[in-house]
Design an enzyme around this catalytic site. Structure first.
Site, PDB file in Angstrom:
ATOM      1  N   LYS A 181       0.849  -1.183   0.000  1.00  0.00           N
ATOM      2  CA  LYS A 181       0.000   0.000   0.000  1.00  0.00           C
ATOM      3  C   LYS A 181       0.887   1.237   0.000  1.00  0.00           C
ATOM      4  O   LYS A 181       1.702   1.433   0.903  1.00  0.00           O
ATOM      5  CB  LYS A 181      -0.896  -0.017   1.239  1.00  0.00           C
ATOM      6  N   ARG A 191     -10.472  10.540   2.134  1.00  0.00           N
ATOM      7  CA  ARG A 191     -10.375  11.244   3.418  1.00  0.00           C
ATOM      8  C   ARG A 191     -11.673  11.993   3.705  1.00  0.00           C
ATOM      9  O   ARG A 191     -12.110  12.090   4.849  1.00  0.00           O
ATOM     10  CB  ARG A 191      -9.162  12.184   3.409  1.00  0.00           C
ATOM     11  N   ARG A 202       1.112   9.592   5.870  1.00  0.00           N
ATOM     12  CA  ARG A 202       1.313   8.211   6.319  1.00  0.00           C
ATOM     13  C   ARG A 202       2.633   7.644   5.792  1.00  0.00           C
ATOM     14  O   ARG A 202       2.776   6.445   5.616  1.00  0.00           O
ATOM     15  CB  ARG A 202       0.163   7.338   5.820  1.00  0.00           C
ATOM     16  N   GLU A 218       7.236  -6.816   1.190  1.00  0.00           N
ATOM     17  CA  GLU A 218       6.039  -6.715   2.033  1.00  0.00           C
ATOM     18  C   GLU A 218       5.088  -7.887   1.766  1.00  0.00           C
ATOM     19  O   GLU A 218       4.483  -8.445   2.683  1.00  0.00           O
ATOM     20  CB  GLU A 218       5.299  -5.392   1.764  1.00  0.00           C
ATOM     21  N   LYS A 233      -2.251  -1.523  -3.794  1.00  0.00           N
ATOM     22  CA  LYS A 233      -3.119  -0.350  -3.703  1.00  0.00           C
ATOM     23  C   LYS A 233      -2.297   0.923  -3.728  1.00  0.00           C
ATOM     24  O   LYS A 233      -1.296   0.989  -3.009  1.00  0.00           O
ATOM     25  CB  LYS A 233      -3.876  -0.451  -2.387  1.00  0.00           C
ATOM     26  N   SER A 259     -10.224   5.820  -4.426  1.00  0.00           N
ATOM     27  CA  SER A 259     -11.102   6.988  -4.540  1.00  0.00           C
ATOM     28  C   SER A 259     -10.651   7.984  -5.603  1.00  0.00           C
ATOM     29  O   SER A 259     -11.452   8.418  -6.433  1.00  0.00           O
ATOM     30  CB  SER A 259     -11.211   7.672  -3.173  1.00  0.00           C
ATOM     31  N   TYR A 298     -15.345   1.315  -6.695  1.00  0.00           N
ATOM     32  CA  TYR A 298     -16.616   1.962  -6.358  1.00  0.00           C
ATOM     33  C   TYR A 298     -17.635   1.798  -7.485  1.00  0.00           C
ATOM     34  O   TYR A 298     -18.801   2.104  -7.312  1.00  0.00           O
ATOM     35  CB  TYR A 298     -16.364   3.438  -6.013  1.00  0.00           C
TER      36      TYR A 298
HETATM   37  C1  PBG Z   1      -7.053   3.117   5.567  1.00  0.00           C
HETATM   38  C2  PBG Z   1      -7.585   3.103   4.186  1.00  0.00           C
HETATM   39  C3  PBG Z   1      -7.474   4.112   3.217  1.00  0.00           C
HETATM   40  C4  PBG Z   1      -8.143   3.644   2.080  1.00  0.00           C
HETATM   41  C5  PBG Z   1      -8.643   2.395   2.391  1.00  0.00           C
HETATM   42  N1  PBG Z   1      -8.257   2.058   3.680  1.00  0.00           N
HETATM   43  C6  PBG Z   1      -6.923   5.468   3.301  1.00  0.00           C
HETATM   44  C7  PBG Z   1      -5.511   5.735   3.587  1.00  0.00           C
HETATM   45  O1  PBG Z   1      -4.683   4.843   3.764  1.00  0.00           O
HETATM   46  O2  PBG Z   1      -5.193   6.924   3.645  1.00  0.00           O
HETATM   47  C8  PBG Z   1      -8.272   4.401   0.797  1.00  0.00           C
HETATM   48  C9  PBG Z   1      -9.334   3.945  -0.136  1.00  0.00           C
HETATM   49  C10 PBG Z   1      -9.567   4.884  -1.256  1.00  0.00           C
HETATM   50  O3  PBG Z   1      -8.881   5.921  -1.383  1.00  0.00           O
HETATM   51  O4  PBG Z   1     -10.467   4.604  -2.054  1.00  0.00           O
HETATM   52  N2  PBG Z   1      -8.001   2.574   6.458  1.00  0.00           N
END
Ligand code: PBG
Length: 308
Positions: A181, A191, A202, A218, A233, A259, A298
């Site tokens: 990730k 967010r 992060r 990982e 991701k 997203s 989505y």
């Molecule tokens: C963290 C989490 C995130 C997403 C899914 N799980 C956000 C992040 O790591 O900042 C993002 C999903 C998306 O952007 O569609 N719980």
């Protein structure tokens, strides 16, 4: 002829729909940066989930949006917390008709917005976070999740969750590990979707976008710790990582079409700059072609109605 020789399949069962449920909402609330996606009420979540399953999606991934946030993300482990309540609702409604998944991460529930708990200096405390994840995993399994999705990128999270589940009698609950990730700008709209409280970034626990070998390391660690499936991701800027993951992984590979990847296409389509349906199908097909067995998107429910 084209149908006969097509190399890549895209089927409803390969799509997973991420859904948001907001505590105390009595009707669905639109998410302005993700047109077409909402924070559901308990009721609208149930209806939308049934509809998605009827359309043939392979699974649902649930995220909770609590009313109250605190330092340790108490809502995540509370059996009356929004996510655990929603899991119980959907498991009661759908039984084993779909694969019910839950985001196993604290960021939606903490007042600082980080994926874990913090130490005195304000840094994320990896090992203290693992204890919270173990409790959260048991709460979610108890609430009816078939598969847990630890997305916090803490070292050792898969192993700790696996042991906690086994010890609590949930040996059949699976783990879809968010293994690779990246610290991505494309999470922006998410967010808003979860009312995130995050101020910083992060980068201390998510990966540097320039690193591909690190992703494979990982993945290997998560496999050794007992992951039943792994995830890369975001998806579109990381198709090379998906391909490399698919080549080495002995377990199914998921990719999360996140997203920002959703919003940029919706925005362009709303302006008439792109053919929405063709673009969506091309994007989902490309993620499959790169090697993802399943795609979190989505568009899952809508795209499923276009496919057979
Ligand atoms: C963290 C989490 C995130 C997403 C899914 N799980 C956000 C992040 O790591 O900042 C993002 C999903 C998306 O952007 O569609 N719980």
């Amino acid at each position: 002829m084209r149908r006969l020789v097509s190399e890549t399949t895209l089927r409803p069962r390969q799509l997973i729909l991420p859904m948001f449920v907001a505590e105390g909402a009595d009707s669905p609330r639109p998410i302005s940066s993700m047109p077409g996606v909402v924070q559901h009420s308990r009721d609208s979540l149930r209806k939308a989930a049934v509809e998605a399953v009827r359309a043939g999606v392979g699974g649902l991934m649930l995220f909770g949006v609590p009313k109250v946030h605190d330092a340790v993300g108490s809502g995540a482990t509370d059996e009356n917390g929004v996510l655990n309540v929603a899991l119980r609702d959907l498991r009661a409604e759908l039984g084993d008709d779909t694969v019910l998944m839950a985001d196993t991460c604290l960021d939606e529930f903490t007042d600082h917005g980080h994926c874990g708990v913090l130490d005195e200096a304000g840094a994320v405390d990896n090992d203290a976070t693992l204890e919270r994840y173990a409790e959260m995993a048991i709460a979610q399994a108890k609430a009816g999740a078939h598969v847990l999705g630890p997305s916090g990128m803490m070292d050792g999270q898969v192993g700790v969750i696996r042991r906690a589940l086994d010890d609590a009698g949930y040996a059949d609950t699976g783990i879809l590990a968010y293994s690779a990730k990246y610290a991505s700008a494309f999470y922006g709209p998410f967010r808003e979707a979860v009312d995130s409280q995050l101020k910083g970034d992060r980068k201390t626990y998510q990966q540097d976008p320039g690193n591909a070998r690190e992703a494979l390391r990982e993945i290997e660690l998560d496999l050794a710790e007992g992951a039943d499936a792994i995830m890369v991701k975001p998806a579109l800027s990381y198709l090379d990582v998906i391909k490399a993951a698919a080549e080495l992984s002995p377990v199914p590979v998921a990719a999360y079409n996140i997203s920002g990847e959703y919003s940029m296409i919706e925005a362009a389509a709303a302006n008439g700059w792109l053919d929405r349906r063709r673009t969506i199908l091309e994007v989902l097909t490309s993620i499959r072609r790169a090697g993802a067995d399943m795609v979190l998107t989505y568009w899952a429910a809508e795209a499923a109605t276009w496919l057979d």
